[in-house]
Design a protein around this motif. Structure first.
Motif, PDB file in Angstrom:
ATOM      1  N   LEU A  45    -123.455 -26.184  20.568  1.00  0.00           N
ATOM      2  CA  LEU A  45    -124.899 -25.976  20.473  1.00  0.00           C
ATOM      3  C   LEU A  45    -125.610 -25.949  21.829  1.00  0.00           C
ATOM      4  CD1 LEU A  45    -127.187 -25.518  18.463  1.00  0.00           C
ATOM      5  CD2 LEU A  45    -127.480 -28.007  18.315  1.00  0.00           C
ATOM      6  N   PRO A  46    -125.361 -26.895  22.733  1.00  0.00           N
ATOM      7  CA  PRO A  46    -126.073 -26.839  24.022  1.00  0.00           C
ATOM      8  C   PRO A  46    -125.700 -25.616  24.862  1.00  0.00           C
ATOM      9  CG  PRO A  46    -125.050 -28.989  23.672  1.00  0.00           C
ATOM     10  CD  PRO A  46    -124.507 -28.077  22.633  1.00  0.00           C
ATOM     11  N   ILE A  47    -124.508 -25.060  24.622  1.00  0.00           N
ATOM     12  CA  ILE A  47    -124.034 -23.936  25.431  1.00  0.00           C
ATOM     13  C   ILE A  47    -124.513 -22.598  24.873  1.00  0.00           C
ATOM     14  CG2 ILE A  47    -121.952 -22.735  26.245  1.00  0.00           C
ATOM     15  CD1 ILE A  47    -120.525 -25.453  26.083  1.00  0.00           C
ATOM     16  N   GLY A  48    -124.537 -22.484  23.550  1.00  0.00           N
ATOM     17  CA  GLY A  48    -124.790 -21.178  22.960  1.00  0.00           C
ATOM     18  C   GLY A  48    -126.153 -20.968  22.334  1.00  0.00           C
ATOM     19  N   TYR A  49    -126.968 -22.038  22.222  1.00  0.00           N
ATOM     20  CA  TYR A  49    -128.222 -21.895  21.475  1.00  0.00           C
ATOM     21  C   TYR A  49    -129.180 -20.905  22.144  1.00  0.00           C
ATOM     22  CZ  TYR A  49    -131.237 -24.593  24.625  1.00  0.00           C
ATOM     23  OH  TYR A  49    -131.988 -25.011  25.689  1.00  0.00           O
ATOM     24  N   ARG A  50    -129.233 -20.891  23.459  1.00  0.00           N
ATOM     25  CA  ARG A  50    -130.154 -19.988  24.152  1.00  0.00           C
ATOM     26  C   ARG A  50    -129.758 -18.527  23.900  1.00  0.00           C
ATOM     27  NH1 ARG A  50    -133.801 -21.207  27.875  1.00  0.00           N
ATOM     28  NH2 ARG A  50    -132.849 -23.265  28.192  1.00  0.00           N
ATOM     29  N   LYS A  56    -131.586 -13.249  18.464  1.00  0.00           N
ATOM     30  CA  LYS A  56    -131.807 -13.607  17.057  1.00  0.00           C
ATOM     31  C   LYS A  56    -131.854 -12.375  16.164  1.00  0.00           C
ATOM     32  CE  LYS A  56    -135.134 -15.950  14.047  1.00  0.00           C
ATOM     33  NZ  LYS A  56    -136.440 -16.690  13.999  1.00  0.00           N
ATOM     34  N   SER A  57    -132.608 -11.355  16.560  1.00  0.00           N
ATOM     35  CA  SER A  57    -132.745 -10.147  15.734  1.00  0.00           C
ATOM     36  C   SER A  57    -131.408  -9.437  15.578  1.00  0.00           C
ATOM     37  CB  SER A  57    -133.770  -9.197  16.364  1.00  0.00           C
ATOM     38  OG  SER A  57    -133.382  -8.823  17.680  1.00  0.00           O
ATOM     39  N   LEU A  58    -130.566  -9.479  16.605  1.00  0.00           N
ATOM     40  CA  LEU A  58    -129.248  -8.838  16.547  1.00  0.00           C
ATOM     41  C   LEU A  58    -128.374  -9.484  15.478  1.00  0.00           C
ATOM     42  CD1 LEU A  58    -127.166  -6.854  17.777  1.00  0.00           C
ATOM     43  CD2 LEU A  58    -126.554  -8.680  19.382  1.00  0.00           C
ATOM     44  N   PHE A  59    -128.366 -10.807  15.434  1.00  0.00           N
ATOM     45  CA  PHE A  59    -127.564 -11.510  14.436  1.00  0.00           C
ATOM     46  C   PHE A  59    -128.107 -11.272  13.027  1.00  0.00           C
ATOM     47  CE2 PHE A  59    -126.467 -14.127  18.205  1.00  0.00           C
ATOM     48  CZ  PHE A  59    -125.085 -14.002  18.138  1.00  0.00           C
ATOM     49  N   LEU A  60    -129.435 -11.233  12.882  1.00  0.00           N
ATOM     50  CA  LEU A  60    -130.027 -10.992  11.564  1.00  0.00           C
ATOM     51  C   LEU A  60    -129.728  -9.583  11.067  1.00  0.00           C
ATOM     52  CD1 LEU A  60    -133.512 -12.740  12.007  1.00  0.00           C
ATOM     53  CD2 LEU A  60    -131.554 -13.535  10.648  1.00  0.00           C
ATOM     54  N   LEU A 183    -121.017 -19.704  18.213  1.00  0.00           N
ATOM     55  CA  LEU A 183    -121.915 -20.715  17.653  1.00  0.00           C
ATOM     56  C   LEU A 183    -122.398 -20.305  16.268  1.00  0.00           C
ATOM     57  CD1 LEU A 183    -123.550 -23.325  17.989  1.00  0.00           C
ATOM     58  CD2 LEU A 183    -125.353 -21.960  19.056  1.00  0.00           C
ATOM     59  N   VAL A 184    -122.791 -19.034  16.113  1.00  0.00           N
ATOM     60  CA  VAL A 184    -123.334 -18.568  14.829  1.00  0.00           C
ATOM     61  C   VAL A 184    -122.271 -18.579  13.741  1.00  0.00           C
ATOM     62  CG1 VAL A 184    -124.254 -16.552  13.624  1.00  0.00           C
ATOM     63  CG2 VAL A 184    -125.215 -17.232  15.821  1.00  0.00           C
ATOM     64  N   ILE A 185    -121.061 -18.047  14.043  1.00  0.00           N
ATOM     65  CA  ILE A 185    -120.044 -17.992  12.990  1.00  0.00           C
ATOM     66  C   ILE A 185    -119.520 -19.393  12.659  1.00  0.00           C
ATOM     67  CG2 ILE A 185    -119.395 -15.625  13.557  1.00  0.00           C
ATOM     68  CD1 ILE A 185    -116.927 -16.625  14.914  1.00  0.00           C
ATOM     69  N   THR A 186    -119.537 -20.301  13.641  1.00  0.00           N
ATOM     70  CA  THR A 186    -119.147 -21.682  13.346  1.00  0.00           C
ATOM     71  C   THR A 186    -120.200 -22.355  12.479  1.00  0.00           C
ATOM     72  OG1 THR A 186    -117.954 -21.856  15.454  1.00  0.00           O
ATOM     73  CG2 THR A 186    -118.537 -23.912  14.358  1.00  0.00           C
ATOM     74  N   GLY A 187    -121.479 -22.148  12.825  1.00  0.00           N
ATOM     75  CA  GLY A 187    -122.563 -22.705  12.012  1.00  0.00           C
ATOM     76  C   GLY A 187    -122.564 -22.151  10.607  1.00  0.00           C
ATOM     77  N   ALA A 188    -122.293 -20.853  10.469  1.00  0.00           N
ATOM     78  CA  ALA A 188    -122.213 -20.244   9.139  1.00  0.00           C
ATOM     79  C   ALA A 188    -121.066 -20.856   8.343  1.00  0.00           C
ATOM     80  CB  ALA A 188    -122.025 -18.731   9.274  1.00  0.00           C
ATOM     81  N   GLY A 189    -119.944 -21.137   9.031  1.00  0.00           N
ATOM     82  CA  GLY A 189    -118.815 -21.771   8.354  1.00  0.00           C
ATOM     83  C   GLY A 189    -119.176 -23.147   7.824  1.00  0.00           C
ATOM     84  N   VAL A 190    -119.954 -23.906   8.593  1.00  0.00           N
ATOM     85  CA  VAL A 190    -120.407 -25.227   8.148  1.00  0.00           C
ATOM     86  C   VAL A 190    -121.257 -25.096   6.883  1.00  0.00           C
ATOM     87  CG1 VAL A 190    -121.864 -27.207   8.729  1.00  0.00           C
ATOM     88  CG2 VAL A 190    -120.317 -26.245  10.449  1.00  0.00           C
ATOM     89  N   ILE A 191    -122.153 -24.118   6.873  1.00  0.00           N
ATOM     90  CA  ILE A 191    -123.031 -23.906   5.712  1.00  0.00           C
ATOM     91  C   ILE A 191    -122.226 -23.481   4.491  1.00  0.00           C
ATOM     92  CG2 ILE A 191    -124.906 -22.473   4.803  1.00  0.00           C
ATOM     93  CD1 ILE A 191    -125.975 -22.338   7.700  1.00  0.00           C
ATOM     94  N   PHE A 192    -121.258 -22.575   4.682  1.00  0.00           N
ATOM     95  CA  PHE A 192    -120.438 -22.113   3.558  1.00  0.00           C
ATOM     96  C   PHE A 192    -119.628 -23.254   2.950  1.00  0.00           C
ATOM     97  CE2 PHE A 192    -120.149 -17.872   5.992  1.00  0.00           C
ATOM     98  CZ  PHE A 192    -121.367 -17.460   5.453  1.00  0.00           C
ATOM     99  N   LEU A 193    -119.122 -24.136   3.814  1.00  0.00           N
ATOM    100  CA  LEU A 193    -118.205 -25.174   3.342  1.00  0.00           C
ATOM    101  C   LEU A 193    -118.917 -26.381   2.737  1.00  0.00           C
ATOM    102  CD1 LEU A 193    -115.540 -25.153   6.186  1.00  0.00           C
ATOM    103  CD2 LEU A 193    -115.140 -24.594   3.798  1.00  0.00           C
ATOM    104  N   LEU A 194    -120.202 -26.578   3.064  1.00  0.00           N
ATOM    105  CA  LEU A 194    -120.908 -27.766   2.595  1.00  0.00           C
ATOM    106  C   LEU A 194    -120.858 -27.924   1.069  1.00  0.00           C
ATOM    107  CD1 LEU A 194    -122.571 -30.253   3.157  1.00  0.00           C
ATOM    108  CD2 LEU A 194    -124.631 -28.813   3.229  1.00  0.00           C
ATOM    109  N   PRO A 195    -121.237 -26.906   0.277  1.00  0.00           N
ATOM    110  CA  PRO A 195    -121.152 -27.091  -1.182  1.00  0.00           C
ATOM    111  C   PRO A 195    -119.720 -27.290  -1.675  1.00  0.00           C
ATOM    112  CG  PRO A 195    -121.708 -24.812  -0.624  1.00  0.00           C
ATOM    113  CD  PRO A 195    -121.816 -25.597   0.627  1.00  0.00           C
ATOM    114  N   ALA A 196    -118.756 -26.630  -1.013  1.00  0.00           N
ATOM    115  CA  ALA A 196    -117.357 -26.796  -1.416  1.00  0.00           C
ATOM    116  C   ALA A 196    -116.878 -28.218  -1.174  1.00  0.00           C
ATOM    117  CB  ALA A 196    -116.473 -25.798  -0.665  1.00  0.00           C
ATOM    118  N   VAL A 197    -117.313 -28.799  -0.044  1.00  0.00           N
ATOM    119  CA  VAL A 197    -116.934 -30.179   0.271  1.00  0.00           C
ATOM    120  C   VAL A 197    -117.557 -31.148  -0.728  1.00  0.00           C
ATOM    121  CG1 VAL A 197    -117.238 -32.032   1.956  1.00  0.00           C
ATOM    122  CG2 VAL A 197    -116.545 -29.775   2.722  1.00  0.00           C
TER     123      VAL A 197
END
Length: 311
Positions: A45-50, A56-60, A183-197
């Protein structure tokens, strides 16, 4: 020697992923994957957030590619690995994982319409044969009487997931800034896995994840193979080239088997050594076959030019 040292460290970190995953396999696989990704996300997060904010628009605009990258390479791949380690040895998992380059070539042929030469084709077949050898425990002619190891079968899912991820990397990753994308694909993985966990915990109960052994293991998985190894590998590729750097990954089964024998007490059999050797030779042929053919073609062209000059 600097890039070679980096790649040796990368191999040890990736081997540690399998060894630690096996050591803490009392934890359910989704739980291990979730906390590994959560720790990696926190470190990144501290390395990739900026970078993410600036693009942001590119990822969206590229939500589907981000989803494909996250599911295949982050969520599914790691879950399959830790699920397989519930049933199979880390040595088996390492040997099977080393067949990924050959399977990626097969996917590239059918999905990207890439062409390969005869040497690479032989390498693909040899790698697959080595993987099958490990799965059937070296008893190819007794296949109908085998008791199948479900862990090895699950590991096939990890191989297919990472091969598919590699295809998505070729198709989409160039669109994104490197650290922002991770950072984005790791964060997305956390979100995807939360309900499964949550479902996993409802079925199996909430594990004692805050014991010293589990915390140390999860911190290793979240920091070293997920983050530091990635930085080292990218730097080594920059200095050496992707093909030269990838050769070092063929050492993964060897390092993992040594670690499994010395640390986890796993028995290393002749079947493991034969299977690992077959897979590694196949991978070398697959990854280096194009270069060997290119060198031969260049040599032939040089010889023709020399003969013309002499005439």
């Amino acid at each position: 020697m600097y890039p070679y040292v980096l790649m040796i460290l990368v191999v040890f970190m990736y081997a540690g992923n399998l060894l630690i995953g096996k050591a803490i396999n009392d934890l359910p696989p989704l739980t291990i994957t979730f906390f590994r990704l959560l720790i990696a996300f926190t470190v990144l997060l501290p390395i990739g957030y900026r970078s993410v904010i600036n693009h942001k628009s590119l990822f969206l605009e590229n939500k589907k590619p981000v989803l494909a990258l996250s599911l295949s390479g982050i969520a599914l791949f790691n879950t399959f690995i830790y699920a397989s380690l519930q049933f199979t040895s880390s040595s088996n998992a390492a040997i099977l994982e080393s067949a990924i380059p050959a399977v990626t070539v097969i996917f590239s042929i059918y999905l990207l319409k890439e062409k390969i030469n005869q040497i690479q084709s032989a390498g693909v077949l040899l790698s697959l044969f080595g993987s099958i050898w490990v799965i059937v425990d070296g008893r190819l002619f007794q296949i109908t009487h085998l008791q199948w190891n479900i862990g090895d079968i699950i590991m096939v899912g990890a191989i297919l997931s990472w091969a598919l991820y590699s295809i998505f990397v070729k198709l989409y990753m160039f669109r994104f800034p490197p650290y922002g994308a991770v950072l984005v694909i790791t964060g997305a993985g956390v979100i995807f896995l939360l309900p499964a966990v949550i479902v996993e915990w409802m079925i199996l109960g909430i594990p004692a994840i805050f014991s010293r052994e589990y915390v140390a293991g999860l911190l290793y998985l979240g920091i070293f193979p997920s983050f530091i190894a990635l930085i080292f590998y990218n730097r080594a590729v920059e200095l050496l080239s992707a093909s030269k750097a990838s050769i070092f990954l063929n050492l993964l089964p060897v390092v993992t088997m040594l670690g499994a024998g010395l640390w986890l007490g796993e028995k290393i059999t002749r079947m493991h050594i034969i299977g690992a050797s077959i897979v590694m030779i196949g991978v070398l042929l697959t990854t280096q076959g194009g270069r060997l053919r290119g060198k031969k073609k260049l040599t032939d062209q040089t010889a023709v030019l020399e003969r013309k000059t002499q005439k």
